[in-house]
Design a protein around this motif. Structure first.
Motif, PDB file in Angstrom:
ATOM      1  N   TYR A  70       0.828  -1.201   0.000  1.00  0.00           N
ATOM      2  CA  TYR A  70       0.000   0.000   0.000  1.00  0.00           C
ATOM      3  C   TYR A  70       0.865   1.255   0.000  1.00  0.00           C
ATOM      4  CZ  TYR A  70      -4.163  -2.825   0.588  1.00  0.00           C
ATOM      5  OH  TYR A  70      -5.181  -3.709   0.371  1.00  0.00           O
ATOM      6  N   ASP A  71       1.988   1.213   0.694  1.00  0.00           N
ATOM      7  CA  ASP A  71       2.912   2.352   0.672  1.00  0.00           C
ATOM      8  C   ASP A  71       3.440   2.592  -0.742  1.00  0.00           C
ATOM      9  OD1 ASP A  71       2.762   3.051   3.353  1.00  0.00           O
ATOM     10  OD2 ASP A  71       4.317   1.634   3.952  1.00  0.00           O
ATOM     11  N   GLU A  72       3.704   1.500  -1.465  1.00  0.00           N
ATOM     12  CA  GLU A  72       4.203   1.635  -2.831  1.00  0.00           C
ATOM     13  C   GLU A  72       3.115   2.195  -3.757  1.00  0.00           C
ATOM     14  OE1 GLU A  72       6.609  -1.200  -5.996  1.00  0.00           O
ATOM     15  OE2 GLU A  72       6.716  -1.640  -3.850  1.00  0.00           O
ATOM     16  N   ILE A  73       1.848   1.804  -3.500  1.00  0.00           N
ATOM     17  CA  ILE A  73       0.732   2.346  -4.274  1.00  0.00           C
ATOM     18  C   ILE A  73       0.609   3.852  -4.021  1.00  0.00           C
ATOM     19  CG2 ILE A  73      -1.796   2.334  -4.548  1.00  0.00           C
ATOM     20  CD1 ILE A  73      -1.634  -0.716  -3.837  1.00  0.00           C
ATOM     21  N   ILE A  74       0.767   4.257  -2.771  1.00  0.00           N
ATOM     22  CA  ILE A  74       0.696   5.678  -2.423  1.00  0.00           C
ATOM     23  C   ILE A  74       1.811   6.459  -3.116  1.00  0.00           C
ATOM     24  CG2 ILE A  74       0.893   7.352  -0.534  1.00  0.00           C
ATOM     25  CD1 ILE A  74      -1.771   5.870  -0.657  1.00  0.00           C
ATOM     26  N   GLU A  75       2.998   5.873  -3.218  1.00  0.00           N
ATOM     27  CA  GLU A  75       4.105   6.534  -3.916  1.00  0.00           C
ATOM     28  C   GLU A  75       3.776   6.726  -5.390  1.00  0.00           C
ATOM     29  OE1 GLU A  75       6.852   8.013  -2.726  1.00  0.00           O
ATOM     30  OE2 GLU A  75       5.841   7.598  -0.821  1.00  0.00           O
ATOM     31  N   PHE A  76       3.111   5.746  -5.984  1.00  0.00           N
ATOM     32  CA  PHE A  76       2.652   5.864  -7.375  1.00  0.00           C
ATOM     33  C   PHE A  76       1.670   7.031  -7.498  1.00  0.00           C
ATOM     34  CE2 PHE A  76      -0.461   5.043 -10.686  1.00  0.00           C
ATOM     35  CZ  PHE A  76       0.322   4.715 -11.782  1.00  0.00           C
ATOM     36  N   VAL A  77       0.747   7.133  -6.540  1.00  0.00           N
ATOM     37  CA  VAL A  77      -0.252   8.200  -6.530  1.00  0.00           C
ATOM     38  C   VAL A  77       0.430   9.569  -6.494  1.00  0.00           C
ATOM     39  CG1 VAL A  77      -2.042   9.284  -5.095  1.00  0.00           C
ATOM     40  CG2 VAL A  77      -2.107   6.816  -5.531  1.00  0.00           C
ATOM     41  N   LYS A  78       1.443   9.685  -5.675  1.00  0.00           N
ATOM     42  CA  LYS A  78       2.161  10.967  -5.555  1.00  0.00           C
ATOM     43  C   LYS A  78       2.935  11.292  -6.826  1.00  0.00           C
ATOM     44  CE  LYS A  78       2.796  10.665  -0.525  1.00  0.00           C
ATOM     45  NZ  LYS A  78       3.793  10.494   0.562  1.00  0.00           N
ATOM     46  N   ARG A  79       3.498  10.264  -7.459  1.00  0.00           N
ATOM     47  CA  ARG A  79       4.337  10.459  -8.632  1.00  0.00           C
ATOM     48  C   ARG A  79       3.546  10.992  -9.821  1.00  0.00           C
ATOM     49  NH1 ARG A  79       6.583   5.579  -7.852  1.00  0.00           N
ATOM     50  NH2 ARG A  79       5.502   4.636  -9.605  1.00  0.00           N
ATOM     51  N   LYS A  80       2.321  10.527 -10.014  1.00  0.00           N
ATOM     52  CA  LYS A  80       1.597  10.830 -11.249  1.00  0.00           C
ATOM     53  C   LYS A  80       1.259  12.325 -11.452  1.00  0.00           C
ATOM     54  CE  LYS A  80       1.982   7.263 -13.588  1.00  0.00           C
ATOM     55  NZ  LYS A  80       2.666   7.379 -14.886  1.00  0.00           N
ATOM     56  N   PRO A  81       0.630  13.039 -10.593  1.00  0.00           N
ATOM     57  CA  PRO A  81      -0.066  12.622  -9.381  1.00  0.00           C
ATOM     58  C   PRO A  81      -1.506  12.200  -9.697  1.00  0.00           C
ATOM     59  CG  PRO A  81      -0.142  14.995  -9.560  1.00  0.00           C
ATOM     60  CD  PRO A  81       0.614  14.501 -10.776  1.00  0.00           C
ATOM     61  N   ILE A  82      -2.102  11.406  -8.806  1.00  0.00           N
ATOM     62  CA  ILE A  82      -3.489  10.974  -8.947  1.00  0.00           C
ATOM     63  C   ILE A  82      -4.396  11.982  -8.251  1.00  0.00           C
ATOM     64  CG2 ILE A  82      -5.173   9.182  -8.350  1.00  0.00           C
ATOM     65  CD1 ILE A  82      -3.223   8.311 -10.539  1.00  0.00           C
ATOM     66  N   ASN A  83      -5.398  12.479  -8.984  1.00  0.00           N
ATOM     67  CA  ASN A  83      -6.327  13.471  -8.429  1.00  0.00           C
ATOM     68  C   ASN A  83      -7.534  12.835  -7.746  1.00  0.00           C
ATOM     69  OD1 ASN A  83      -5.581  14.443 -11.546  1.00  0.00           O
ATOM     70  ND2 ASN A  83      -4.938  15.852  -9.915  1.00  0.00           N
ATOM     71  N   PHE A  84      -7.899  11.636  -8.234  1.00  0.00           N
ATOM     72  CA  PHE A  84      -9.142  11.007  -7.773  1.00  0.00           C
ATOM     73  C   PHE A  84      -8.945   9.499  -7.732  1.00  0.00           C
ATOM     74  CE2 PHE A  84     -13.331   9.249  -9.512  1.00  0.00           C
ATOM     75  CZ  PHE A  84     -13.918   9.135  -8.263  1.00  0.00           C
ATOM     76  N   CYS A  85      -9.362   8.876  -6.623  1.00  0.00           N
ATOM     77  CA  CYS A  85      -9.279   7.414  -6.497  1.00  0.00           C
ATOM     78  C   CYS A  85     -10.672   6.848  -6.302  1.00  0.00           C
ATOM     79  CB  CYS A  85      -8.382   7.026  -5.330  1.00  0.00           C
ATOM     80  SG  CYS A  85      -8.159   5.230  -5.171  1.00  0.00           S
ATOM     81  N   TYR A  86     -11.021   5.882  -7.136  1.00  0.00           N
ATOM     82  CA  TYR A  86     -12.312   5.197  -7.073  1.00  0.00           C
ATOM     83  C   TYR A  86     -12.045   3.794  -6.543  1.00  0.00           C
ATOM     84  CZ  TYR A  86     -17.035   3.815  -8.640  1.00  0.00           C
ATOM     85  OH  TYR A  86     -18.355   3.397  -8.704  1.00  0.00           O
ATOM     86  N   ILE A  87     -12.560   3.493  -5.360  1.00  0.00           N
ATOM     87  CA  ILE A  87     -12.276   2.220  -4.696  1.00  0.00           C
ATOM     88  C   ILE A  87     -13.519   1.344  -4.689  1.00  0.00           C
ATOM     89  CG2 ILE A  87     -11.514   1.111  -2.561  1.00  0.00           C
ATOM     90  CD1 ILE A  87     -10.153   3.711  -1.763  1.00  0.00           C
ATOM     91  N   ARG A  88     -13.368   0.113  -5.163  1.00  0.00           N
ATOM     92  CA  ARG A  88     -14.452  -0.869  -4.992  1.00  0.00           C
ATOM     93  C   ARG A  88     -14.340  -1.457  -3.595  1.00  0.00           C
ATOM     94  NH1 ARG A  88     -17.921  -3.688  -8.322  1.00  0.00           N
ATOM     95  NH2 ARG A  88     -17.554  -5.601  -7.181  1.00  0.00           N
ATOM     96  N   ASN A  89     -15.457  -1.539  -2.916  1.00  0.00           N
ATOM     97  CA  ASN A  89     -15.483  -1.891  -1.501  1.00  0.00           C
ATOM     98  C   ASN A  89     -14.746  -3.192  -1.182  1.00  0.00           C
ATOM     99  OD1 ASN A  89     -16.239  -1.864   1.222  1.00  0.00           O
ATOM    100  ND2 ASN A  89     -18.003  -3.156   0.795  1.00  0.00           N
ATOM    101  N   ILE A  90     -13.830  -3.122  -0.215  1.00  0.00           N
ATOM    102  CA  ILE A  90     -13.188  -4.335   0.299  1.00  0.00           C
ATOM    103  C   ILE A  90     -13.242  -4.397   1.825  1.00  0.00           C
ATOM    104  CG2 ILE A  90     -11.666  -4.822  -1.652  1.00  0.00           C
ATOM    105  CD1 ILE A  90      -9.461  -3.299  -0.255  1.00  0.00           C
ATOM    106  N   GLY A  91     -13.362  -3.264   2.506  1.00  0.00           N
ATOM    107  CA  GLY A  91     -13.632  -3.227   3.937  1.00  0.00           C
ATOM    108  C   GLY A  91     -12.590  -3.860   4.820  1.00  0.00           C
ATOM    109  N   SER A  92     -11.376  -3.345   4.845  1.00  0.00           N
ATOM    110  CA  SER A  92     -10.329  -3.885   5.712  1.00  0.00           C
ATOM    111  C   SER A  92      -9.564  -2.729   6.335  1.00  0.00           C
ATOM    112  CB  SER A  92      -9.375  -4.762   4.902  1.00  0.00           C
ATOM    113  OG  SER A  92      -8.633  -3.964   3.987  1.00  0.00           O
ATOM    114  N   LEU A  93      -8.735  -3.050   7.331  1.00  0.00           N
ATOM    115  CA  LEU A  93      -7.902  -2.034   7.960  1.00  0.00           C
ATOM    116  C   LEU A  93      -6.927  -1.432   6.948  1.00  0.00           C
ATOM    117  CD1 LEU A  93      -7.172  -3.781  11.377  1.00  0.00           C
ATOM    118  CD2 LEU A  93      -8.680  -1.828  10.976  1.00  0.00           C
TER     119      LEU A  93
END
Length: 371
Positions: A70-93
């Motif tokens: 998840y930290d690596e995904i966040i780094e990808f988000v910062k790099r692009k940068p990503i303006n909007f994230c659409y999440i399909r429900n998974i419901g976890s910590l």
């Protein structure tokens, strides 16, 4: 706008004929791209790790325990940068961590809940102790998650979920990909029910209804034939329904075909008088929802029957509502309704609002700009 579509399922190739959820996700993404947005999809791979794809470009996420991926995904988000994230429900910590990190980055976060409420559906087969623990986990996880969401996308009519404003949409389709039914004439009343088969589809109610109809001696007046399409032979609900049919001696009246696609499925609808949607959503606490199957039936131009409240189709002249309980389906009433429905398949389809994914995801993207 740069968009990240996040799901924790393994995606099949876009052109496969696999599960409907994959086709739905690809359709949603394509609709976002039509609006001129750059869309990346983060999903699981065969080995259980994440990867991010953009057309033919693949960004592999390194294997790791805990929150490393998840930290690596966040780094990808910062790099692009990503303006909007659409999440399909998974419901976890981990999802809470992802949403919190995205919001901290200034990324807008929407969560899609395919079915709401969904707790009863999730814990149906749990032991009492496990069910109780799941309820506690649900209350904690989702109420905390709500703190880090901008909106929740729902196929219900709820205006708020977990204190978060909602975007109400309907299940979408590609109308051009759905063949309009070309009904044939028959002395037999033909019922078609299509589903992957779970207890909430309530098809046992249909079987019980056919049993009562036969016991009344009505088959000689108006023969009835049911096709239940879908479900693998190893599916517990498939096995349960198959046993009911055999025990009741209804193998001539009710046929379970297994999964069907393409021209074969089109042929089934050409030999159908009425379709069956979900008959058991009350079993999961879903009194109000917008089923994809109902939208597909309507685009086939066929009348259909269901039990939940659905603001898209309630009171339509081509829909037959049955009680949201476990009573047998009234086959005589279903026949009378179908005989009274004089609309042609073309007239039914042309009466529909815009159920395209372009229209539905347009509501989501418009809301991103407004929040």
């Amino acid at each position: 706008m740069n968009i990240l579509f996040f799901t924790n399922i393994k995606m099949e190739p876009q052109l496969s004929t696999g599960e409907g959820v994959h086709k739905k996700i690809y359709s949603q993404i394509e609709s976002m791209r039509k609006r001129g947005h750059e869309v990346y999809i983060c999903h699981k791979t065969d080995d259980g790790n994440f990867q991010i794809t953009d057309g033919n470009n693949v960004t592999a996420i390194s294997p790791g325990e805990g929150l490393k991926q998840y930290d690596e995904i966040i780094e990808f988000v910062k790099r692009k940068p990503i303006n909007f994230c659409y999440i399909r429900n998974i419901g976890s910590l981990k999802q809470i961590y992802l949403a919190k990190s995205l919001r901290k980055n200034g990324t807008k976060v929407f969560l899609e809940i395919p079915t709401y409420p969904f707790l009863k559906e999730t814990i149906k087969m749990y032991s009492p102790v496990k069910a109780c623990l799941s309820r506690i986990k649900y209350l904690i996880n989702y109420n905390i998650l709500g703190l880090y969401l901008d909106r929740i996308v729902t196929f219900s009519d709820d205006k708020k979920i977990w204190g978060v404003k909602t975007v109400n949409i309907s299940n979408g389709v590609n109308p051009q990909a759905i063949k309009l039914a070309n009904p044939t004439e028959s002395d037999i009343f033909r019922i078609t029910a299509v589903a992957a088969l779970a207890f909430w589809h309530g098809y046992d109610r249909l079987i019980e209804g056919v049993k009562l109809y036969k016991e009344k001696g009505l088959m000689s007046q108006k023969p009835v034939h049911v096709k239940i399409v879908g479900g693998k032979v190893t599916n517990p609900e498939y096995i349960r329904l198959r046993k009911m049919i055999d025990d009741y001696g209804l193998s001539e009246e009710i046929e379970m075909t297994g999964e069907m696609y393409g021209a074969a499925l089109d042929g089934v609808f050409d030999n159908t008088d009425v379709c069956i949607g979900s008959l058991g959503r009350h079993r999961t606490g879903n009194t109000n929802m917008k089923s994809l199957k109902n939208v597909e039936y309507a685009h086939r131009g066929l009348p259909f029957c269901y039990s939940e409240s659905n603001s898209d189709f309630d009171n339509s002249p081509y829909t037959y509502k049955v009680p949201a309980d476990d009573s047998p389906i009234d086959i005589e009433g279903l026949i009378r309704f179908t005989d009274s429905c004089k609309l042609s398949p073309r007239e039914i389809r042309e009466s529909l609002p815009d159920f395209s994914w372009d229209a539905q995801m347009g509501k989501v993207l418009d809301e991103v700009e407004n929040c």
